[in-house]
Each structure stands twice: as C-alpha cells, then as structure tokens.
Scaffold this motif. Sequence first.
Motif, PDB file in Angstrom:
ATOM      1  N   SER A   1       2.040   6.297  -5.852  1.00  0.00           N
ATOM      2  CA  SER A   1       1.633   6.654  -7.203  1.00  0.00           C
ATOM      3  C   SER A   1       0.478   7.655  -7.209  1.00  0.00           C
ATOM      4  O   SER A   1       0.182   8.266  -8.230  1.00  0.00           O
ATOM      5  N   SER A   2      -0.140   7.823  -6.057  1.00  0.00           N
ATOM      6  CA  SER A   2      -1.282   8.734  -6.015  1.00  0.00           C
ATOM      7  C   SER A   2      -0.799  10.143  -5.704  1.00  0.00           C
ATOM      8  O   SER A   2       0.088  10.340  -4.883  1.00  0.00           O
ATOM      9  N   SER A   3      -1.405  11.121  -6.353  1.00  0.00           N
ATOM     10  CA  SER A   3      -0.879  12.479  -6.217  1.00  0.00           C
ATOM     11  C   SER A   3      -1.298  13.137  -4.908  1.00  0.00           C
ATOM     12  O   SER A   3      -0.555  13.927  -4.341  1.00  0.00           O
ATOM     13  N   ASN A   4      -2.510  12.820  -4.409  1.00  0.00           N
ATOM     14  CA  ASN A   4      -2.951  13.551  -3.216  1.00  0.00           C
ATOM     15  C   ASN A   4      -2.921  12.726  -1.935  1.00  0.00           C
ATOM     16  O   ASN A   4      -3.323  13.198  -0.886  1.00  0.00           O
TER      17      ASN A   4
ATOM     18  N   VAL B   1       1.448   1.674  -3.553  1.00  0.00           N
ATOM     19  CA  VAL B   1       0.238   2.117  -4.249  1.00  0.00           C
ATOM     20  C   VAL B   1       0.027   3.614  -4.016  1.00  0.00           C
ATOM     21  O   VAL B   1      -0.210   4.373  -4.951  1.00  0.00           O
TER      22      VAL B   1
ATOM     23  N   MET C   1      -7.247   7.786  -1.197  1.00  0.00           N
ATOM     24  CA  MET C   1      -8.054   7.072  -2.183  1.00  0.00           C
ATOM     25  C   MET C   1      -9.337   6.682  -1.492  1.00  0.00           C
ATOM     26  O   MET C   1      -9.287   6.132  -0.394  1.00  0.00           O
TER      27      MET C   1
ATOM     28  N   ARG D   1      -7.595   0.755 -10.956  1.00  0.00           N
ATOM     29  CA  ARG D   1      -8.703   1.628 -11.301  1.00  0.00           C
ATOM     30  C   ARG D   1      -8.690   2.865 -10.388  1.00  0.00           C
ATOM     31  O   ARG D   1      -8.854   3.984 -10.826  1.00  0.00           O
ATOM     32  N   LEU D   2      -8.432   2.607  -9.084  1.00  0.00           N
ATOM     33  CA  LEU D   2      -8.348   3.709  -8.126  1.00  0.00           C
ATOM     34  C   LEU D   2      -7.189   4.639  -8.436  1.00  0.00           C
ATOM     35  O   LEU D   2      -7.303   5.850  -8.338  1.00  0.00           O
ATOM     36  N   MET D   3      -6.071   4.041  -8.815  1.00  0.00           N
ATOM     37  CA  MET D   3      -4.887   4.872  -9.063  1.00  0.00           C
ATOM     38  C   MET D   3      -5.086   5.735 -10.307  1.00  0.00           C
ATOM     39  O   MET D   3      -4.593   6.856 -10.367  1.00  0.00           O
TER      40      MET D   3
ATOM     41  N   TRP E   1       0.818  -1.209   0.000  1.00  0.00           N
ATOM     42  CA  TRP E   1       0.000   0.000   0.000  1.00  0.00           C
ATOM     43  C   TRP E   1       0.852   1.259   0.000  1.00  0.00           C
ATOM     44  O   TRP E   1       0.445   2.291  -0.522  1.00  0.00           O
TER      45      TRP E   1
ATOM     46  N   ILE F   1      -7.496  -1.856  -7.663  1.00  0.00           N
ATOM     47  CA  ILE F   1      -6.459  -0.940  -7.171  1.00  0.00           C
ATOM     48  C   ILE F   1      -5.965  -0.037  -8.297  1.00  0.00           C
ATOM     49  O   ILE F   1      -5.833   1.181  -8.126  1.00  0.00           O
TER      50      ILE F   1
ATOM     51  N   ILE G   1     -13.586   0.542  -1.858  1.00  0.00           N
ATOM     52  CA  ILE G   1     -12.834   0.403  -3.110  1.00  0.00           C
ATOM     53  C   ILE G   1     -13.718  -0.140  -4.232  1.00  0.00           C
ATOM     54  O   ILE G   1     -13.482   0.128  -5.400  1.00  0.00           O
TER      55      ILE G   1
ATOM     56  N   HIS H   1      -1.344   8.541 -14.514  1.00  0.00           N
ATOM     57  CA  HIS H   1      -0.456   7.372 -14.496  1.00  0.00           C
ATOM     58  C   HIS H   1      -0.726   6.547 -13.253  1.00  0.00           C
ATOM     59  O   HIS H   1      -1.153   7.070 -12.227  1.00  0.00           O
ATOM     60  N   ALA H   2      -0.513   5.253 -13.399  1.00  0.00           N
ATOM     61  CA  ALA H   2      -0.748   4.360 -12.275  1.00  0.00           C
ATOM     62  C   ALA H   2       0.307   3.275 -12.316  1.00  0.00           C
ATOM     63  O   ALA H   2       0.459   2.578 -13.315  1.00  0.00           O
TER      64      ALA H   2
ATOM     65  N   ASP I   1      -7.416   9.038  -9.668  1.00  0.00           N
ATOM     66  CA  ASP I   1      -6.991  10.267  -8.998  1.00  0.00           C
ATOM     67  C   ASP I   1      -6.560  11.346  -9.991  1.00  0.00           C
ATOM     68  O   ASP I   1      -6.171  12.441  -9.612  1.00  0.00           O
TER      69      ASP I   1
END
Lengths: 271, 279
Positions: free
Chosen positions: A50-53, A47, A56, B51-53, A44, B49, A203, B60-61, B56
């Motif tokens: 990779s997320s900008s903020n 994971v 999720m 799909r979630l990435m 995680w 997962i 999710i 890119h994911a 945002d």
Amino acid sequence: MLARAQIWWTVFTMCVAERLAYRGDFVLGTTMRFLPMITQIFLWTAVFASSSNGTMVGFTRNDIVAYYLLTMVARAFSSMPGLASGIAGQIRNGEIKKFLIQPIDLIGFSLLARMGHKLVYYGVALGPFALVFYLCRDYFPGWPPAEYMAAFLLSLVLSFLLGFFLEASLGLAGFWTLEISSLLFVYMLFNFFFSGHMFPLEILPEPWRTWVGWLPLKYLAYFPAAVFLEKIPPEQLWQEMALMGAWTLFFMLLSRRLMHAGFRRYSGYGG
Amino acid sequence: MHRPNYLAVFWMFARNSLIRDMTFRTNYIIEVIFGVSWALMNLGFYTLIYRLMYADGDGHANIAGWSQYQFFVFIATTILVNSLVEGFFMANAEELSELTRTGGLDFALLKPIDTQFLLSLQRVNWSAVPKLILALALLAYSIPRIDGLTLSAIQFLLYPLYIVLGTLILYSVMIGLAATSIWLGRNQSLYDFWFYITNFSRYPMEIYEGTFGSPLRFVFTYMIPILVVINVPAATLAKPLSATNWPLAAFAVFATVASLAVSRWIFQRALMSYRSASS
C-alpha cells in the motif's frame, strides 16, 4: 578460591543436565516459535504493497522481516522465562532459606543456572535458527561492517545480563509484596510493546519515541537488531553501548541491594 | 435411561464458575485487565501501522484491501470470537490434559452425561466478558466510520451467526488438540501449538498470496478451516454484501459441521484409548 570455583562448576553442570532432560519437546518448541514469522512476512508484504515508495520510517519490507528475525535472536538472549516468578515463589514458600544457610549466593546461583539453561538452549536452537535464517537470507541486507558486528555480539551478551538482573530485581521485590504477579504483568506488557519485540521502535510517534528511547527495555530486543541492521548512526553506536552497559550495571547493583535488604527484613515465613 | 437436561446442567456450570471467579476477585480483575490491555495494545499496533501508511502521502491506506476501520471491524471480530472461545472452552481444554495425567478423567467418565459436553463446558471463564464488551464497543465505533458502507438487516443477522460458527470451528480444533493429550499422556505444548495455529486466522486471508501464500491459504481454508473463522464474519459486516462472497460463506457452514464431526470422532477415539493413569 578453588573450592568456590568447584561449587559454581557443579551448579552449572547440574543445570545443564537438568535442561537436557527434555530435549525432544524443546527442539519442537523452538521450531514452532518461528511459525508466526510466516504471517508477519505476509502482513508486512501487504502493508508495504500500500505504500508508494516502498519504505516506512527508513525500513523496507525486507528490513522489517530481518528486524523481526534478529529480535528473536536478541530475545533468545534477553528473555528469562520464569526467573522473576521463580524467585518470588521461593520467597513465598520459604525455599529461599536454603540460600541463607548454605554457602551459595542467591543471585550467583540463579545466574549460573540461567547460563546453563541458555547454553543448552543455544546448542539445541542453533539448528532451527540456522535453518530459518538460511531460508530467509534474502531479507537481510548483508553482514554489517566489523565494528557493528562486534557491537552486535557484545550487545547480545549485555542483553542477557541486563535481562537477567532486571528480572531478578523484579523477583526480589517479592520480599516486600509477596504477590508480584501484577507487577510482572505490567512489566510483560511494557516489555512486549516497548522493547521492540512487537515492532521497530521507529514506528512510534513523537514524543513516545523519545521517551521509550530512555527506557532500558529497548536493549532487550530492539537495540541488538538495530545494530545489526546499522540503524544506529556510527557516532551514537558506542555511546548507546555504554548506556546499555550502565543500565546493566545499575540493575546488577540494584538486585544485590534488594537481595541484602530483603534478607534483612525476611522473617522466615513459609514451609 | 433418563436423559439429563443439558441446558440446566450448563446453567449450573456457569453459576458455579461465576461464584468461583468472584471468590478470587483480585485474580479475576488481573485477568480482565490483562485481556483488555492485550487487545488494546494490538489495536494500538495497527493504529500505528495505518498512521504510517497514511503518512507516505498518497492518501490511501489499506492492508490487502482492508481500510483502517474495516480492519478495526476485523480486529473486533477477532476479539469477539477469541473471548467466546476463552470464555467457554479454553480453561476446559487445558484441564483435559491435566485430568488425563492425574487419572481424574475416571470421574468424568462415570458421570451420567455426555463426556465431551462435560469436559468441554464445565468451567466458564467469566473474565472474558469485558473483552466481549470491548469488541462490541469497537464495532460500534468502527462501522459508522467505514466509507460508503450501508449495512442491510441481513448483514446484522448473518454476523452473529458466523461468529457462532467461527467459535465452533475453533472449539473443534481446540478439543481435537486437547484430545491428543489423552493419547500422549501429557501434552504440555498444547497451548503453544494452539497459539501458533490460530495465529494464522488473525489476519485477513487476502494477505496470503503468491507462491507460498496461495497454498497456505488453501490449506487453512479448506483442510483446517481456521481462516474462515474470523474472515467470513468480519467481511460480512465490514464490506458490502456481494455475490462473490457466497461460496465461501456457504462453505463456512459446511466447514463448521465437518469440523465438529471430525473433532467428535477424534475425541471418542481418544477416550477409547484412555488407560486410566495413577488411580
């Protein structure tokens, strides 16, 4: 009445003693159960990198880790290894007859046996659990307010009862089909995916999210954890708790119905 | 002494197991459905997962440098290696502790064939085959969808090789663990332990980083080489060939030979201390 209480007490202490026999293996097994947590934390972290903020579906990385740890607590209450297959096995091999001739109630006996086993389990597992939660304390947002804490504790007790009566009902289906392994398999699969054991149910995309919200499975893992993390809005909290209680009552009555109906059609096959 | 024809013996094992599996057909079908649904659910989880990435919005994911379809290749590789291990070795390793406990191991020792060969391969689990097919289908689906990847012939050659090496490493870990049941008399949590150890191998090794991750990665790459098992073949097929990968790829060959040798040694040592229970 007193004699009855004495029977139940004897049953209970017997089950506690039975469980205590293999405590060494048990501590090891409980501690090892946390090992997959390590990979989950790393996964995680990757994971969320990779997320900008950093969030999720309303969860931060720390929330997710705390969530997984809390579902382990919930599952320590709700999971019933071997219950359904045990009951079905007793029906198949004829051992169930003893409940017909002895003044013991099948469901009541199983419930006490489970409680005995679970209590010993908590006694032993408390150490490993406390250690892991202490080590992981920074992942938690802090203690929830008193109302949520009360709901959390109550939901744990209810999840035990719900898990028990649900699995007992599945096992009692053995009166009709004898071989319930495929039924259990489907249940296990659904349970793993839709109880929230594998991931927080948020999710799931719509309409799945809504559908899964209607199933009782979410109360076995997702719900207690979500309560602790205050993911359930205050106006829904007690409404959800009531629903959980209703599902528990439903499966309690169902298992009783199934037992009586099953005994009526039972023809005494097996040893 | 006449040397048995190992290939012919193995062929006989495989044939007998197939007959056995086909005798209990419902059980076989349930096992197949179980295995395949489990794999599909895992795939579903990662689809969610990714799909979630994507959701945002930054377009890119990736998980530690693995894009969605690269990761699918990784999952396919996991399924492939695990179904090979399950197909050939899992049931046998589980049986070993039972044989020790009941004294049935005596009969295996008496047979004029290598004991480790006999105990490792006598039961072939055919219910792993559909999972193998699923893994290949997933590979065929994912590889063309990886952006900007052109595969060379050598990658297609190296992939099966590293699958075999990975399978052998897992086999070594498994038979080493199973052999401990000869020492302990009974090892009920063998399967649990196996699950928890191999659990580390089912993720890209790049996720293990930082203060705790790096030592963990080091231990599970170089001491107990289970991170090599999936990562090396998956990277061979999902990522462009690059010179930086060669040291690890070369190490994987060495690790396989070393783990086989060590597990062989453990197995022999364990057999020496077998006391022939209850026979």
